[in-house]
Scaffold this active site. Sequence first.
Site, PDB file in Angstrom:
ATOM      1  N   PRO A   1       0.816  -1.405  -0.366  1.00 39.10           N
ATOM      2  CA  PRO A   1      -0.198  -0.109  -0.206  1.00 39.10           C
ATOM      3  C   PRO A   1       0.947   1.387   0.025  1.00 39.10           C
ATOM      4  CG  PRO A   1       0.219  -0.726   1.992  1.00 39.10           C
ATOM      5  CD  PRO A   1       0.653  -2.417   1.171  1.00 39.10           C
ATOM      6  N   GLY A   2       0.206   2.263  -0.480  1.00 39.36           N
ATOM      7  CA  GLY A   2       1.301   3.691  -0.126  1.00 39.36           C
ATOM      8  C   GLY A   2       0.154   4.440  -0.483  1.00 39.36           C
TER       9      GLY A   2
ATOM     10  N   TYR B   1      -4.853  13.950 -14.141  1.00 40.53           N
ATOM     11  CA  TYR B   1      -6.299  13.330 -14.358  1.00 40.53           C
ATOM     12  C   TYR B   1      -7.058  13.343 -13.743  1.00 40.53           C
ATOM     13  CZ  TYR B   1      -2.074   9.763 -11.546  1.00 40.53           C
ATOM     14  OH  TYR B   1      -1.134   9.778 -11.907  1.00 40.53           O
TER      15      TYR B   1
ATOM     16  N   CYS C   1       2.763  28.902 -16.393  1.00 45.98           N
ATOM     17  CA  CYS C   1       2.285  29.633 -17.127  1.00 45.98           C
ATOM     18  C   CYS C   1       2.002  28.510 -18.477  1.00 45.98           C
ATOM     19  CB  CYS C   1       3.276  29.912 -18.661  1.00 45.98           C
ATOM     20  SG  CYS C   1       2.690  31.341 -19.999  1.00 45.98           S
TER      21      CYS C   1
ATOM     22  N   TYR D   1       1.617  10.660  -4.674  1.00 40.80           N
ATOM     23  CA  TYR D   1       1.444  11.600  -4.891  1.00 40.80           C
ATOM     24  C   TYR D   1       1.413  13.169  -5.521  1.00 40.80           C
ATOM     25  CZ  TYR D   1       1.449   7.091  -6.321  1.00 40.80           C
ATOM     26  OH  TYR D   1       1.643   5.249  -5.687  1.00 40.80           O
TER      27      TYR D   1
END
Length: 416
Positions: A273-274, A315, A343, A371
């Site tokens: 798991p993370g 995402y 930008c 993340y």
Amino acid sequence: MAFAYRDGALCAEQVPLEDIARRFGTPCYVYSRAVIEHNYGDYARALAGRAALVAYSVKANSSLAVLALMARLGAGFDIVSGGELARVLAAGGDPRKVLFSGVGKTQAEIEQALRAGVLCLNLESEAELARVAAVAARLGRRAPVAFRVNPEVDAKTHPYISTGLRQSKFGVAYADAERLYREAARNRQVEVTGIGCHIGSLMMQAAPYAAAAERIVALADRLAAAGISLAHVDLGGGIGIRYRDEAPEPIAEFMRAARSALGERRQTLIVDPGRSIVGDAGLLLTRVEYVKPGEAKNFVVVDAAMNDLLRPALYDAWHEVQPVRETAAGEASALYDVVGPVCESADFLARERRLAARPGDLLAIMCTGAYGMAMSSNYNSRPRAAEVMVQGSGAHLVRKREAPEQLFALETVPAW
């Protein structure tokens, strides 16, 4: 709750985020040690009484402070690069609890892993088997290996993070696995120690995880019948968290499925798991620079940007945005896109959020412990954010904010 309002001010555990902003500036990642420990404990409790290893997925958040905490809790580590191995070792992690995954390991990384004495190299192609064997022969060692096998189970998640299907770049085909294991078993330079899979991230239901586990265990049984015994079965990670209105099944349900698939078999059960350990343990603290009304849209321009938090741009991910100072009843508000100074039109952190925002206000972008900092960059030559770990009433700076001169410290200008 680790992140909650106290007397109108949003706090991390017992520390007001306003205090963190004053001490360490913004943008700043803030992590709760209590949440990390609680989430790890969910796995440890669900796996109690069986031979098991929780191998934290380093790519989710590779901060040394997070890795050191995981090591103290007894976790192993799932890594995907030599740099992650170096981080784990620097944080005090045990190399004998490290699994090295990833489709593109270089010869140097394989050598680094073998010299460090990792638990296992997870092979993802026939070519990698040959490369690992060659490096092991040159070093005069036997390499502990497992194959990452695609069980062809759909995790029903975002296509960028669905990894267990036959069209994925990851792992080896289920139909090829037995042949590859026989080949590895004949190779004197490797020692076959296990089997693994990972079907994707952000899984909300345990059913796909259970289906993958059953297919992998069935394959392990066929290998055992052919005389290839395995010491561990690695069922990966990928359990989702609540970002908006999702309702992920409890970690215990996923672990119950894993334990059921293995039954009384003696192999060590490994999970990786993370996000489900660190995702809801972190937030990104940012300050409003400008409020910019528009004809079609209103914008809140903050000092954090897509280089600090890439997930929304990459995402179209949704993160809750909370004002650090609680909005008063009846205070005027409007719908805003929360954007940064980079930008790019894709530089947004949130869209169409109702806020009562003013220049100087602080906002918290929630559930960014996974993340977030790990995917940050220096795009537009922006220094990366500071990181702070909170424990009770204490806030500890665990990564200093980068200085502009550090951005080009490794560069040189030729003598034309």
